[in-house]
Design a protein around this motif. Structure first.
Motif, PDB file in Angstrom:
ATOM      1  N   TYR A 133      -1.860  14.846  -2.569  1.00  0.00           N
ATOM      2  CA  TYR A 133      -0.486  14.342  -2.595  1.00  0.00           C
ATOM      3  C   TYR A 133      -0.453  12.906  -2.095  1.00  0.00           C
ATOM      4  CZ  TYR A 133       1.068  19.026  -3.580  1.00  0.00           C
ATOM      5  OH  TYR A 133       1.267  20.236  -4.193  1.00  0.00           O
ATOM      6  N   MET A 134      -1.255  12.657  -1.081  1.00  0.00           N
ATOM      7  CA  MET A 134      -1.373  11.294  -0.567  1.00  0.00           C
ATOM      8  C   MET A 134      -2.833  11.070  -0.192  1.00  0.00           C
ATOM      9  SD  MET A 134       0.525   9.555   2.668  1.00  0.00           S
ATOM     10  CE  MET A 134      -0.413   8.400   3.687  1.00  0.00           C
ATOM     11  N   SER A 171      -2.756  13.716   2.544  1.00  0.00           N
ATOM     12  CA  SER A 171      -2.252  15.073   2.436  1.00  0.00           C
ATOM     13  C   SER A 171      -2.774  15.707   1.151  1.00  0.00           C
ATOM     14  CB  SER A 171      -0.722  15.043   2.433  1.00  0.00           C
ATOM     15  OG  SER A 171      -0.215  16.337   2.188  1.00  0.00           O
ATOM     16  N   PRO A 202       8.063  11.462   0.472  1.00  0.00           N
ATOM     17  CA  PRO A 202       9.130  11.519   1.489  1.00  0.00           C
ATOM     18  C   PRO A 202       9.659  10.136   1.881  1.00  0.00           C
ATOM     19  CG  PRO A 202       7.243  12.874   2.137  1.00  0.00           C
ATOM     20  CD  PRO A 202       6.836  12.132   0.909  1.00  0.00           C
ATOM     21  N   LEU A 210      -5.842   6.981   4.116  1.00  0.00           N
ATOM     22  CA  LEU A 210      -5.893   5.520   4.121  1.00  0.00           C
ATOM     23  C   LEU A 210      -6.478   4.944   5.399  1.00  0.00           C
ATOM     24  CD1 LEU A 210      -2.441   5.031   2.414  1.00  0.00           C
ATOM     25  CD2 LEU A 210      -4.657   4.405   1.465  1.00  0.00           C
ATOM     26  N   CYS A 262       4.624   4.564  -3.751  1.00  0.00           N
ATOM     27  CA  CYS A 262       4.971   5.988  -3.661  1.00  0.00           C
ATOM     28  C   CYS A 262       6.211   6.225  -2.798  1.00  0.00           C
ATOM     29  CB  CYS A 262       3.818   6.792  -3.073  1.00  0.00           C
ATOM     30  SG  CYS A 262       2.361   6.837  -4.139  1.00  0.00           S
ATOM     31  N   HIS A 263       6.271   5.532  -1.659  1.00  0.00           N
ATOM     32  CA  HIS A 263       7.355   5.805  -0.707  1.00  0.00           C
ATOM     33  C   HIS A 263       8.589   4.940  -0.932  1.00  0.00           C
ATOM     34  CE1 HIS A 263       5.280   8.743   1.817  1.00  0.00           C
ATOM     35  NE2 HIS A 263       4.197   8.043   1.633  1.00  0.00           N
ATOM     36  N   TRP A 268       2.557  12.245  14.066  1.00  0.00           N
ATOM     37  CA  TRP A 268       2.670  12.751  12.704  1.00  0.00           C
ATOM     38  C   TRP A 268       2.337  11.642  11.718  1.00  0.00           C
ATOM     39  CZ3 TRP A 268       2.416  16.837   9.935  1.00  0.00           C
ATOM     40  CH2 TRP A 268       3.037  16.940   8.690  1.00  0.00           C
ATOM     41  N   ARG A 289      -3.293  19.744  -0.744  1.00  0.00           N
ATOM     42  CA  ARG A 289      -3.105  21.207  -0.701  1.00  0.00           C
ATOM     43  C   ARG A 289      -3.574  21.801  -2.012  1.00  0.00           C
ATOM     44  NH1 ARG A 289       1.690  19.590   1.432  1.00  0.00           N
ATOM     45  NH2 ARG A 289       2.776  19.739  -0.550  1.00  0.00           N
ATOM     46  N   ASN A 318       0.780  -1.246   0.000  1.00  0.00           N
ATOM     47  CA  ASN A 318       0.000   0.000   0.000  1.00  0.00           C
ATOM     48  C   ASN A 318       0.807   1.290   0.000  1.00  0.00           C
ATOM     49  OD1 ASN A 318      -2.902  -0.914   0.279  1.00  0.00           O
ATOM     50  ND2 ASN A 318      -1.931  -2.074   1.915  1.00  0.00           N
ATOM     51  N   CYS A 319       2.062   1.229   0.324  1.00  0.00           N
ATOM     52  CA  CYS A 319       2.839   2.462   0.464  1.00  0.00           C
ATOM     53  C   CYS A 319       4.050   2.491  -0.468  1.00  0.00           C
ATOM     54  CB  CYS A 319       3.325   2.638   1.901  1.00  0.00           C
ATOM     55  SG  CYS A 319       2.154   2.112   3.172  1.00  0.00           S
TER      56      CYS A 319
HETATM   57  C1  HEC Z   1      -0.176   7.979  -4.025  1.00  0.00           C
HETATM   58  C2  HEC Z   1       1.132   8.024  -3.409  1.00  0.00           C
HETATM   59  C3  HEC Z   1       1.194   7.710  -1.931  1.00  0.00           C
HETATM   60  C4  HEC Z   1       0.783   6.568  -1.282  1.00  0.00           C
HETATM   61  C5  HEC Z   1       0.107   5.341  -1.875  1.00  0.00           C
HETATM   62  C6  HEC Z   1       1.164   6.746   0.106  1.00  0.00           C
HETATM   63  N1  HEC Z   1       1.748   7.964   0.295  1.00  0.00           N
HETATM   64 FE1  HEC Z   1       2.394   8.742   2.058  1.00  0.00          FE
HETATM   65  N2  HEC Z   1       2.868  10.480   1.132  1.00  0.00           N
HETATM   66  C7  HEC Z   1       2.798  10.708  -0.219  1.00  0.00           C
HETATM   67  C8  HEC Z   1       3.266  12.065  -0.504  1.00  0.00           C
HETATM   68  C9  HEC Z   1       3.374  12.689  -1.884  1.00  0.00           C
HETATM   69  C10 HEC Z   1       3.591  12.644   0.743  1.00  0.00           C
HETATM   70  C11 HEC Z   1       4.068  14.074   1.001  1.00  0.00           C
HETATM   71  C12 HEC Z   1       2.840  14.881   1.292  1.00  0.00           C
HETATM   72  C13 HEC Z   1       3.053  16.372   1.311  1.00  0.00           C
HETATM   73  O1  HEC Z   1       3.993  16.861   0.694  1.00  0.00           O
HETATM   74  O2  HEC Z   1       2.217  17.032   1.952  1.00  0.00           O
HETATM   75  C14 HEC Z   1       3.349  11.605   1.748  1.00  0.00           C
HETATM   76  C15 HEC Z   1       3.587  11.787   3.098  1.00  0.00           C
HETATM   77  C16 HEC Z   1       3.526  10.767   4.034  1.00  0.00           C
HETATM   78  C17 HEC Z   1       3.915  10.905   5.422  1.00  0.00           C
HETATM   79  C18 HEC Z   1       4.540  12.131   6.068  1.00  0.00           C
HETATM   80  C19 HEC Z   1       6.046  12.037   5.824  1.00  0.00           C
HETATM   81  C20 HEC Z   1       6.862  13.229   6.222  1.00  0.00           C
HETATM   82  O3  HEC Z   1       8.113  13.108   6.246  1.00  0.00           O
HETATM   83  O4  HEC Z   1       6.290  14.280   6.510  1.00  0.00           O
HETATM   84  C21 HEC Z   1       3.703   9.694   6.017  1.00  0.00           C
HETATM   85  C22 HEC Z   1       3.972   9.323   7.457  1.00  0.00           C
HETATM   86  C23 HEC Z   1       3.169   8.811   5.001  1.00  0.00           C
HETATM   87  N3  HEC Z   1       3.073   9.490   3.822  1.00  0.00           N
HETATM   88  C24 HEC Z   1       2.842   7.495   5.220  1.00  0.00           C
HETATM   89  C25 HEC Z   1       2.293   6.648   4.254  1.00  0.00           C
HETATM   90  C26 HEC Z   1       1.916   5.271   4.510  1.00  0.00           C
HETATM   91  C27 HEC Z   1       2.110   4.541   5.809  1.00  0.00           C
HETATM   92  C28 HEC Z   1       1.373   4.799   3.353  1.00  0.00           C
HETATM   93  C29 HEC Z   1       0.788   3.433   3.083  1.00  0.00           C
HETATM   94  C30 HEC Z   1      -0.214   2.966   4.002  1.00  0.00           C
HETATM   95  C31 HEC Z   1       1.423   5.873   2.367  1.00  0.00           C
HETATM   96  N4  HEC Z   1       1.999   6.972   2.954  1.00  0.00           N
HETATM   97  C32 HEC Z   1       0.956   5.783   1.066  1.00  0.00           C
HETATM   98  C33 HEC Z   1       2.352   9.825  -1.169  1.00  0.00           C
HETATM   99  C34 HEC Z   1       1.800   8.579  -0.916  1.00  0.00           C
END
Ligand code: HEC
Length: 137
Positions: free
Chosen positions: A111-112, A104, A81, A115, A69-70, A95, A106, A65-66
């Protein structure tokens, strides 16, 4: 089929964000029945920290799931990030779970995706427990 799907997502991720903009990558459900129940209300502190079962479930849940992107193994390829650098203390828990729950957005751009409702709180804390094991300063 699942593996093929994941590989396609990853290939798309490496060339850009286009596939996600269509919202066609569905969250994969996470089986958390092996983990202790923690109730409905969202916690701000990881109840599973150091729990080996949670770490294992979290690793697979992250991959499904993550990672697209991550990044695989939480090593970001630059799309999102790098989660290895999240604070490991409680402030990091807060956080982490806030982003997990609400995503997230804006200026009308997502952006995310949120979930929390789709995957549930237990899966979120399992992922956080696994991420702790990958932490870098
Ligand atoms: C579609 C792409 C995408 C998916 C899928 C995704 N993320 Fe993200 N996530 C992002 C983006 C892009 C950001 C930065 C958001 C911003 O700039 O505000 C982010 C930010 C975050 C942050 C904050 C990180 C920081 O350093 O501030 C966390 C924690 C996070 N995601 C956790 C997760 C987790 C856990 C999952 C899976 C369950 C997940 N994300 C799935 C795109 C994704």
């Amino acid at each position: 089929m699942l593996a093929l799907f994941a590989a396609t997502g990853l290939a798309a991720a490496s060339i850009g964000n286009a596939v996600f903009a269509h919202g066609n990558v569905l969250p994969q459900p996470v089986d958390t029945t092996a983990l202790p129940d923690i109730g409905e209300a969202w916690l701000v502190k990881n109840p599973y920290r150091g729990n080996a079962t949670a770490i294992k479930i979290g690793e697979s849940a992250y991959g499904q799931n993550c990672a697209r992107c991550h990044g695989l193994e939480a090593m970001s390829g630059g799309i999102a990030p790098d989660l290895r650098y999240l604070d490991v203390a409680e402030v990091g828990d807060e956080w982490f779970i806030d982003r997990y729950q609400h995503g997230s957005a804006r200026d009308g751009k997502v952006y995310m995706p949120p979930l929390g409702d789709v995957l549930g709180q237990k899966a979120g804390w399992a992922i956080r427990s696994w991420l702790d094991t990958k932490h870098q300063d």
